[in-house]
Scaffold this motif. Structure first.
Motif, short mmCIF file in Angstrom:
data_model
loop_
_atom_site.label_atom_id
_atom_site.label_comp_id
_atom_site.label_asym_id
_atom_site.label_seq_id
_atom_site.Cartn_x
_atom_site.Cartn_y
_atom_site.Cartn_z
N SER A 89 2.50 -11.63 6.53
CA SER A 89 1.24 -10.93 6.27
C SER A 89 1.46 -9.72 5.37
N THR A 90 2.58 -9.01 5.55
CA THR A 90 2.90 -7.87 4.70
C THR A 90 3.05 -8.32 3.25
N TRP A 91 3.77 -9.42 3.05
CA TRP A 91 3.97 -9.96 1.71
C TRP A 91 2.62 -10.33 1.09
N LEU A 92 1.74 -10.97 1.87
CA LEU A 92 0.46 -11.42 1.33
C LEU A 92 -0.46 -10.25 1.01
N TYR A 93 -0.50 -9.23 1.87
CA TYR A 93 -1.31 -8.05 1.58
C TYR A 93 -0.85 -7.41 0.26
N ARG A 94 0.47 -7.30 0.08
CA ARG A 94 1.00 -6.66 -1.13
C ARG A 94 0.60 -7.46 -2.37
N VAL A 95 0.75 -8.78 -2.31
CA VAL A 95 0.38 -9.63 -3.44
C VAL A 95 -1.12 -9.52 -3.72
N GLN A 149 -5.03 5.98 -2.65
CA GLN A 149 -5.83 6.42 -1.51
C GLN A 149 -6.76 5.29 -1.06
N GLN A 150 -7.36 4.61 -2.01
CA GLN A 150 -8.25 3.50 -1.68
C GLN A 150 -7.51 2.43 -0.90
N GLN A 151 -6.33 2.06 -1.37
CA GLN A 151 -5.55 1.03 -0.68
C GLN A 151 -5.23 1.45 0.75
N ALA A 152 -4.77 2.69 0.92
CA ALA A 152 -4.38 3.17 2.25
C ALA A 152 -5.58 3.21 3.20
N VAL A 153 -6.72 3.68 2.70
CA VAL A 153 -7.92 3.77 3.54
C VAL A 153 -8.40 2.37 3.95
N ILE A 154 -8.40 1.44 3.02
CA ILE A 154 -8.84 0.07 3.33
C ILE A 154 -7.94 -0.56 4.39
N LEU A 155 -6.63 -0.42 4.20
CA LEU A 155 -5.69 -1.03 5.15
C LEU A 155 -5.73 -0.36 6.51
N ARG A 156 -5.91 0.96 6.53
CA ARG A 156 -5.88 1.68 7.82
C ARG A 156 -7.21 1.62 8.55
N HIS A 157 -8.29 1.92 7.87
CA HIS A 157 -9.57 2.11 8.56
C HIS A 157 -10.52 0.92 8.47
N ILE A 158 -10.25 -0.04 7.60
CA ILE A 158 -11.07 -1.25 7.53
C ILE A 158 -10.30 -2.44 8.09
N GLU A 159 -9.06 -2.60 7.65
CA GLU A 159 -8.22 -3.68 8.20
C GLU A 159 -7.57 -3.28 9.52
N LEU A 161 -4.76 -1.71 10.22
CA LEU A 161 -3.33 -1.89 10.33
C LEU A 161 -2.68 -0.57 10.75
N SER A 162 -1.49 -0.67 11.31
CA SER A 162 -0.78 0.54 11.71
C SER A 162 -0.15 1.21 10.50
N ASN A 163 0.15 2.50 10.63
CA ASN A 163 0.78 3.21 9.51
C ASN A 163 2.12 2.58 9.10
N PRO A 164 2.98 2.17 10.06
CA PRO A 164 4.22 1.51 9.64
C PRO A 164 3.98 0.21 8.87
N GLU A 165 2.96 -0.56 9.27
CA GLU A 165 2.64 -1.80 8.54
C GLU A 165 2.21 -1.47 7.12
N ILE A 166 1.36 -0.46 6.98
CA ILE A 166 0.87 -0.08 5.66
C ILE A 166 2.02 0.43 4.80
N ALA A 167 2.93 1.18 5.41
CA ALA A 167 4.10 1.69 4.67
C ALA A 167 4.90 0.53 4.09
N GLY A 168 5.04 -0.55 4.89
CA GLY A 168 5.77 -1.71 4.41
C GLY A 168 5.04 -2.41 3.28
N VAL A 174 5.96 6.36 5.99
CA VAL A 174 4.84 6.52 6.91
C VAL A 174 4.14 7.85 6.65
N GLU A 175 4.92 8.88 6.34
CA GLU A 175 4.33 10.18 6.04
C GLU A 175 3.42 10.12 4.82
N ALA A 176 3.83 9.35 3.83
CA ALA A 176 3.00 9.21 2.63
C ALA A 176 1.70 8.47 2.95
#
Length: 204
Positions: A89-95, A149-159, A161-168, A174-176
């Motif tokens: 899933s991480t690979w697919l989100y990135r692609v 910022q858009q990517q992080a907000v979509i993944l965190r607050h719409i999808e 996902l956890s911060n570690p997942e988004i970091a991957g 994770v801090e970023a």
């Protein structure tokens, strides 16, 4: 090629009694010639890819194309997948996100086409119009955010996902991720605050 909407609406095929196979297991089965494994993985991951693409592009047709391309790349990569290297899933989100970035660079969307919401027949016409306006406002606000910022907000607050997942997925710390989502939320609040009365938000 199968239309994306057909598999998004198709009921997921039932599995035998026992734990569901992992994404990685299904990908390996597909690489060994199991077409049913591909269908199960598509039913599981296709909607996630589509959701991200729709929010990033604001255009349903383009989001469908991106999702089909992302899934196609997954199938092509399957024989070379290294178990334990990363989550499928991480690979697919990135692609998916990279394809969306490429799409936006090729052509700036002229209009925002949000996914149609299921209408509540008990809601008044006014309420339905207001709900659509709020959805449009959120999409427009998201498109005004800086790309990361858009990517992080979509993944965190719409999808969600956890911060570690988004970091991957984003290949950052994770801090970023925390910094990007915090700044993104503040920017969204500022953008939407200008339309509070128009969108029917009366209280703080």
């Amino acid at each position: 090629m199968e239309d994306l909407t057909s598999y998004l609406d198709r009921s997921q095929v039932g599995s035998a009694v026992g734990p569901e196979p992992s994404d990685e297991s299904l990908l390996g089965q597909f690489a060994n010639g199991d077409a049913m494994a591909a269908r199960l993985l598509t039913d599981r991951l296709g909607p996630r890819s589509f959701s991200v693409a729709l929010r990033m592009l604001g255009n349903r047709s383009e989001a469908e194309d991106v999702t089909q391309e992302a899934m196609m790349r997954l199938w092509l990569m399957a024989p070379e997948w290294v178990p334990g290297q990363a989550k499928v899933s991480t690979w697919l989100y990135r692609v998916t996100m990279n394809l969306c970035i490429d799409q936006r660079r090729r052509k700036r969307p002229e209009t925002v086409e949000n996914a149609p919401e299921v209408q509540d027949i008990s809601a008044s016409v006014v309420d339905q119009i207001q709900d659509e306006a709020r959805s449009d406002a959120l999409q427009n606000a998201l498109e005004q955010l800086p790309e990361r910022q858009q990517q992080a907000v979509i993944l965190r607050h719409i999808e969600e996902l956890s911060n570690p997942e988004i970091a991957g997925i984003m290949d950052i710390s994770v801090e970023a991720v925390e910094s990007l989502t915090a700044r993104g939320k503040r920017s969204l609040a500022t953008i939407l605050a200008k339309r509070r009365d128009e969108l029917g938000y009366e209280n703080g």
